[in-house]
Scaffold this motif. Structure first.
Motif, PDB file in Angstrom:
ATOM      1  N   ASN A  73      38.012 -28.052  11.295  1.00 28.29           N
ATOM      2  CA  ASN A  73      37.669 -27.037  12.288  1.00 28.29           C
ATOM      3  C   ASN A  73      38.419 -27.248  13.589  1.00 28.29           C
ATOM      4  O   ASN A  73      38.634 -26.297  14.343  1.00 28.29           O
ATOM      5  CB  ASN A  73      36.163 -27.065  12.577  1.00 28.29           C
ATOM      6  N   ASP A 132      27.297 -30.428   7.974  1.00 35.60           N
ATOM      7  CA  ASP A 132      27.791 -29.610   6.861  1.00 35.60           C
ATOM      8  C   ASP A 132      27.184 -28.211   6.881  1.00 35.60           C
ATOM      9  O   ASP A 132      27.506 -27.401   6.007  1.00 35.60           O
ATOM     10  CB  ASP A 132      27.494 -30.309   5.520  1.00 35.60           C
ATOM     11  N   MET A 133      26.317 -27.919   7.857  1.00 40.26           N
ATOM     12  CA  MET A 133      25.716 -26.597   7.959  1.00 40.26           C
ATOM     13  C   MET A 133      26.318 -25.782   9.111  1.00 40.26           C
ATOM     14  O   MET A 133      25.722 -24.806   9.564  1.00 40.26           O
ATOM     15  CB  MET A 133      24.201 -26.723   8.126  1.00 40.26           C
ATOM     16  N   GLY A 134      27.498 -26.183   9.556  1.00 39.07           N
ATOM     17  CA  GLY A 134      28.225 -25.414  10.569  1.00 39.07           C
ATOM     18  C   GLY A 134      27.640 -25.541  11.966  1.00 39.07           C
ATOM     19  O   GLY A 134      27.834 -24.661  12.801  1.00 39.07           O
ATOM     20  N   GLU A 194      36.453 -22.365  16.981  1.00 40.73           N
ATOM     21  CA  GLU A 194      35.596 -22.947  15.941  1.00 40.73           C
ATOM     22  C   GLU A 194      34.394 -23.647  16.576  1.00 40.73           C
ATOM     23  O   GLU A 194      33.256 -23.505  16.112  1.00 40.73           O
ATOM     24  CB  GLU A 194      36.401 -23.928  15.091  1.00 40.73           C
ATOM     25  N   ARG A 245      31.890 -21.169  17.942  1.00 32.38           N
ATOM     26  CA  ARG A 245      31.051 -20.586  16.867  1.00 32.38           C
ATOM     27  C   ARG A 245      30.031 -21.609  16.363  1.00 32.38           C
ATOM     28  O   ARG A 245      28.905 -21.245  16.027  1.00 32.38           O
ATOM     29  CB  ARG A 245      31.944 -20.074  15.733  1.00 32.38           C
ATOM     30  N   ALA A 246      30.397 -22.881  16.328  1.00 28.78           N
ATOM     31  CA  ALA A 246      29.442 -23.913  15.898  1.00 28.78           C
ATOM     32  C   ALA A 246      28.302 -24.020  16.918  1.00 28.78           C
ATOM     33  O   ALA A 246      27.138 -24.212  16.534  1.00 28.78           O
ATOM     34  CB  ALA A 246      30.155 -25.254  15.728  1.00 28.78           C
ATOM     35  N   ALA A 266      27.246 -21.522  18.666  1.00 28.27           N
ATOM     36  CA  ALA A 266      26.444 -20.309  18.428  1.00 28.27           C
ATOM     37  C   ALA A 266      25.490 -20.541  17.253  1.00 28.27           C
ATOM     38  O   ALA A 266      24.309 -20.161  17.312  1.00 28.27           O
ATOM     39  CB  ALA A 266      27.358 -19.114  18.162  1.00 28.27           C
ATOM     40  N   ASN A 267      25.977 -21.165  16.193  1.00 24.03           N
ATOM     41  CA  ASN A 267      25.100 -21.492  15.052  1.00 24.03           C
ATOM     42  C   ASN A 267      23.968 -22.422  15.481  1.00 24.03           C
ATOM     43  O   ASN A 267      22.828 -22.285  15.030  1.00 24.03           O
ATOM     44  CB  ASN A 267      25.902 -22.179  13.940  1.00 24.03           C
TER      45      ASN A 267
END
Ligand SMILES: [Zn+2]
Lengths: 212, 242
Positions: free
Chosen positions: B62, B77-79, B226, B229-230, B232-233
């Motif tokens: 990433n 591993d779940m972003g 990247e 976005r991580a 944001a997750n």
């Protein structure tokens, strides 16, 4: 290192074509040789190996690269387990380099790598999760999904610590061949990745052959 | 990026040892190489669902990097983001070499048992991780590629790996700001590529701080699309908890 095989496909005891987005699961016995063949080129075969008698022992990317002192896999590479035993050796390779640092695609990593909206796209971890849930006799779950080999993928590391996904160095008809040193369960996700230019956004089938 | 200069807690882990604890979101774990030459093996899990764990490939790919340093985030591993590296004095930490095991330690430095050496016995990273993981109901299936703080392993153009000795120095510091509650499992056993003639036994000092709030301009959050976005997750994961 490019090394041709002397094995002939017509003598194989097993042949199966695996479409993109499907999983492949088979036990390969010690002494047998398995070939993964890139039928149309620039495909990625995301592969996990387990001790067939005790899947708690499994392929370990970090033990493999550390013990061989090199981050790439090719002919001569010995694939090591989480217990640091040799599971298989790459005995032929017409591609020259395979990746084991980049890991597999997953719905969640697709959100970070490409876009949050990509979360429902099919990914390699989905294929493996389907494989282990459809084969309850293996007693495996998401806990067993670990770091894999990306056969046919090229992920160069630079001396100043960079890491990139380069265009594939595979082509139609290129293959990698491995001789099992123990009875191994081979679990492949033939990658369904639609976001990566490496395969020209066009995932294609592979073929798996075994010689007894 | 710390809310206060005084640590909430300060502790020293001897060389060749292991320990674990749960880091709470919004806190900083400071790792300090007390004497120089330490190596800290680390694994991370979500205490709410330990099936979510540190993922070396996702962290590296990433961020298009082979090394870890300030500005990078450590991904599950779940972003999602377990922790952000908000300070690093060294510029390079390893996460691709795995950990030493009993055979490696015995071959390189000889066996030294508890019976003969008491707490100076030779522990290895593999057994140390398993020892701590068992405290959370975890085991061999949960072992994954670990972090090796304060250690550097580089490659040449052909992919050959080289361990860089004397990389770290006394006082070298790494600050990890936790963005999620995280089980932190660590050991101070030698890096598996360390070729020192005597069993390397270097302590780790660690300190806990309250983190300052994470802004939208946070260097780790905006370090790459990247990472953004991580984050944001991770925010989505926390939405129902506040
Ligand atoms: Zn994939």
């Amino acid at each position: 290192m490019i090394k041709q095989s002397i094995l002939k496909p017509e003598n194989a005891s097993f042949r199966e074509t695996v479409p993109a987005g499907e999983y492949f699961l088979k036990i390969v016995k010690a002494g047998e040789t398995v070939r993964i063949l890139d039928l149309e080129g620039n495909q990625a075969a995301d592969t996990l190996f387990y001790n067939a008698h005790n899947p708690t022992e499994r392929y370990s990317a970090v033990d493999t690269i550390r013990e061989q002192g090199n981050v790439y896999l090719t002919a001569g590479s010995k694939l090591r387990s989480s217990e640091n035993n040799v599971m298989l050796e790459i005995t032929a390779d017409t591609c020259g380099r395979h990746d084991t640092l980049g890991g597999a695609c997953a719905a969640e990593s697709n959100t970070t790598r490409y876009a949050l909206e990509k979360k429902c796209m099919h990914a390699c971890r989905d294929s493996w999760l389907v494989a282990v849930t459809e084969h309850e006799e293996l007693g495996m779950t998401k806990r067993d999904i670990t770091h894999n080999i990306n056969f046919f993928m090229n992920v160069p590391v630079t001396s100043d610590g960079g890491l990139t996904f380069a265009d594939g160095i595979s082509d139609a008809g290129k293959y990698v061949e491995l001789k099992a040193e123990m009875d191994v369960l081979v679990m492949i996700s033939n990658c369904p990745q639609l976001n990566n230019p490496c395969n020209a956004y066009n995932p294609t089938p592979i073929e798996v052959l075994v010689w007894s | 990026m710390l809310q206060s200069a005084a640590p909430l807690y300060d502790d020293l882990i001897p060389g060749g040892s292991h320990w674990s604890f749960v880091m709470r979101r919004g806190h900083v774990l400071r790792l300090i190489d007390e004497t120089g030459g330490t190596n800290v093996g680390m694994l991370m899990y979500n205490p709410e669902n330990p099936l979510e764990r540190y993922n070396m490939p996702d962290t590296l790919k990433n961020q298009h990097t082979f090394l870890l340093t300030s500005g990078h985030v450590l991904l599950s591993d779940m972003g999602r983001v377990f922790a952000s590296i908000i300070r690093d004095d060294l510029g390079w930490h390893d996460t691709v070499s795995g950990t030493c095991n009993a055979d490696l330690v015995e071959q390189r430095w000889g066996q030294k048992t508890y019976q003969e050496a008491h707490n100076h016995y030779h522990r290895n990273g593999f057994s140390s991780f398993l020892n701590e993981l068992a405290k959370y109901g975890l085991g061999k299936k949960d072992l994954t590629a670990n972090l090796n703080w304060f250690s550097k392993v580089k490659t040449d153009d052909d992919g050959n790996m080289a361990y860089v000795s004397d990389h770290s120095h006394a006082g070298a510091t790494v600050d990890l700001r936790f963005e999620m509650d995280t089980i932190v499992v660590l050991h101070t056993c030698p890096h598996p590529l360390n070729t020192a003639s005597d069993y390397p036994s270097h302590p780790l000092r660690y300190q806990l701080f309250k983190a300052a709030p994470v802004t939208d301009a946070d260097p780790c959050k905006i370090s790459s699309p990247e990472a953004t976005r991580a984050f944001a997750n991770t925010a989505l994961y926390h939405m129902m908890q506040s």
